[in-house]
Design an enzyme around this catalytic site. Sequence first.
Site, PDB file in Angstrom:
ATOM      1  N   HIS A   1       0.833  -1.205   0.000  1.00  0.00           N
ATOM      2  CA  HIS A   1       0.000   0.000   0.000  1.00  0.00           C
ATOM      3  C   HIS A   1       0.867   1.255   0.000  1.00  0.00           C
ATOM      4  O   HIS A   1       0.553   2.244  -0.668  1.00  0.00           O
ATOM      5  CB  HIS A   1      -0.924  -0.028   1.218  1.00  0.00           C
ATOM      6  CG  HIS A   1      -1.728   1.212   1.396  1.00  0.00           C
ATOM      7  ND1 HIS A   1      -1.434   2.161   2.348  1.00  0.00           N
ATOM      8  CD2 HIS A   1      -2.821   1.679   0.727  1.00  0.00           C
ATOM      9  CE1 HIS A   1      -2.300   3.141   2.275  1.00  0.00           C
ATOM     10  NE2 HIS A   1      -3.156   2.878   1.304  1.00  0.00           N
TER      11      HIS A   1
ATOM     12  N   GLU B   1       1.981   1.893  -3.467  1.00  0.00           N
ATOM     13  CA  GLU B   1       0.906   2.477  -4.276  1.00  0.00           C
ATOM     14  C   GLU B   1       0.895   3.996  -4.119  1.00  0.00           C
ATOM     15  O   GLU B   1       0.773   4.740  -5.105  1.00  0.00           O
ATOM     16  CB  GLU B   1      -0.426   1.884  -3.843  1.00  0.00           C
ATOM     17  CG  GLU B   1      -1.641   2.524  -4.487  1.00  0.00           C
ATOM     18  CD  GLU B   1      -2.828   2.601  -3.554  1.00  0.00           C
ATOM     19  OE1 GLU B   1      -3.482   3.670  -3.517  1.00  0.00           O
ATOM     20  OE2 GLU B   1      -3.101   1.618  -2.852  1.00  0.00           O
ATOM     21  N   HIS B   2       1.048   4.467  -2.893  1.00  0.00           N
ATOM     22  CA  HIS B   2       1.078   5.912  -2.651  1.00  0.00           C
ATOM     23  C   HIS B   2       2.305   6.557  -3.295  1.00  0.00           C
ATOM     24  O   HIS B   2       2.217   7.629  -3.887  1.00  0.00           O
ATOM     25  CB  HIS B   2       1.096   6.192  -1.145  1.00  0.00           C
ATOM     26  CG  HIS B   2      -0.252   6.168  -0.504  1.00  0.00           C
ATOM     27  ND1 HIS B   2      -0.819   7.274   0.085  1.00  0.00           N
ATOM     28  CD2 HIS B   2      -1.154   5.161  -0.357  1.00  0.00           C
ATOM     29  CE1 HIS B   2      -2.007   6.953   0.577  1.00  0.00           C
ATOM     30  NE2 HIS B   2      -2.232   5.672   0.328  1.00  0.00           N
TER      31      HIS B   2
ATOM     32  N   GLU C   1       4.552  11.194   2.597  1.00  0.00           N
ATOM     33  CA  GLU C   1       3.520  10.179   2.361  1.00  0.00           C
ATOM     34  C   GLU C   1       3.338   9.278   3.575  1.00  0.00           C
ATOM     35  O   GLU C   1       2.243   8.776   3.815  1.00  0.00           O
ATOM     36  CB  GLU C   1       3.869   9.358   1.122  1.00  0.00           C
ATOM     37  CG  GLU C   1       2.662   8.843   0.367  1.00  0.00           C
ATOM     38  CD  GLU C   1       1.730   9.963  -0.081  1.00  0.00           C
ATOM     39  OE1 GLU C   1       0.501   9.701  -0.179  1.00  0.00           O
ATOM     40  OE2 GLU C   1       2.199  11.092  -0.334  1.00  0.00           O
TER      41      GLU C   1
ATOM     42  N   GLU D   1      -4.409   8.037   7.285  1.00  0.00           N
ATOM     43  CA  GLU D   1      -5.362   7.078   6.723  1.00  0.00           C
ATOM     44  C   GLU D   1      -5.642   5.945   7.714  1.00  0.00           C
ATOM     45  O   GLU D   1      -6.785   5.505   7.875  1.00  0.00           O
ATOM     46  CB  GLU D   1      -4.818   6.516   5.408  1.00  0.00           C
ATOM     47  CG  GLU D   1      -5.783   5.652   4.632  1.00  0.00           C
ATOM     48  CD  GLU D   1      -5.217   5.179   3.297  1.00  0.00           C
ATOM     49  OE1 GLU D   1      -5.935   4.445   2.596  1.00  0.00           O
ATOM     50  OE2 GLU D   1      -4.068   5.539   2.960  1.00  0.00           O
TER      51      GLU D   1
END
Length: 424
Positions: free
Chosen positions: A51, A54-55, A124, A131
Amino acid sequence: MDRVLTVNLTTLPNGFRIVTENMPGLQSAAIGVWVLAGARHEAPEQNGIAHFLEHMAFKGTKSRTALQIAEAIEDVGGYINAYTSREVTAYYARVLKDDVPLALDVVADFLRNAVFDPAEIEIERGVILQEIGQALDTPDDIIFDWLQEKAYPDHPLGRTILGAEGRVRSFSRDDLTRFVDQHYRPGQMILSAAGAVDHDALVRSAQALFGDMAPGDAPAAAIAHFAGGESRTIKALEQAHFAMAFESPDYGDPRIHAAQIYATALGGSMSSRLFQEVREKRGLCYTIYTQAGAYSDTGMMTVYAGTSADQMAGLAEITIDEMKRAADDMRADEVERARAQMKAGLLMGLESPSNRAERLARMLQIWGRIPPLEEVVERIDAVTLGDVRSLAEEIASRAPVAMALYGPVESAPTLEALQERRAA
């Protein structure tokens, strides 16, 4: 309509696959690369890194800044996005037909040339931690992570996709590049496109952008085993949240369509058994639903509901009772209604090029080929009432089960008590 659509598949010498479906009359296309590496491919110390990658894809390459990546697509009116699941990470865009080469160039650029700038990693990292915090504050989101953990303990499928906060705080640039080197191999990548696309032109572009990647095998994912168990987190919330998962067919199992029909008839719509009995007749909750999820080697049928603390016991017991009853008296008209809902959802969804591209990649991942829609519909139509009842009996009575409770759940029944009710 589907007969005029054309599906083409080409595999480059290094194993990189290109699959397209031309949809006449469209002026746009969906295009993306599906990497067959998700959360289940992580080692314990890597939890959350798929994940994180992906960012980071959108945070700059050797030739484009993060802003330039966004502007390249948005200047032509398109959009670009990505997602991470437990088995894949997808990077995709939707653009007008003349901008397909641009979209592919951008996607290839950040897949192959990401710089993983340390300053951007820190920025990030903060975004992902926010998140994670948001997920923890969303009961009907986090409860499924706890459910997954009980279903597949000590296995990558049982770990959260976002990752544990401590792991996310520790990831370095070397950790990111190591995962890419391990899993972002050409044989693990599928370029999928649907809409106004030219297959031969896309193959030529893919050859230029990905053809020089060295072939090689990625580490195999550990075989999953559904174990089950109970997670109970007591917190002063307005609602008590309840989720159960039962082992069910994986997506290569011939019974997968029976499982989907059963889940739909049990709790997949307003006319379903659980919705009618628990919400409409008894008023025990606002939300209740079931769904049949599947992976390459396992599956789980999930039931979720939110209710008040004093009604949790009744809701849980009725859920078990309705599941058992369905094994005995599921009717032909319920199966036909669920079948119609499945087929309509499938066919309506495929009017979108984005959904078409997703289907192409997923079918290639599952089957190694693209079954015609007619074949899929035939499989759904072939499911009998007996098939559904048989699977319902297995899930309701014998399948391993996991349960997660969250909120004011002190007096909620234990998994052991519900297991006794299953066996009664």
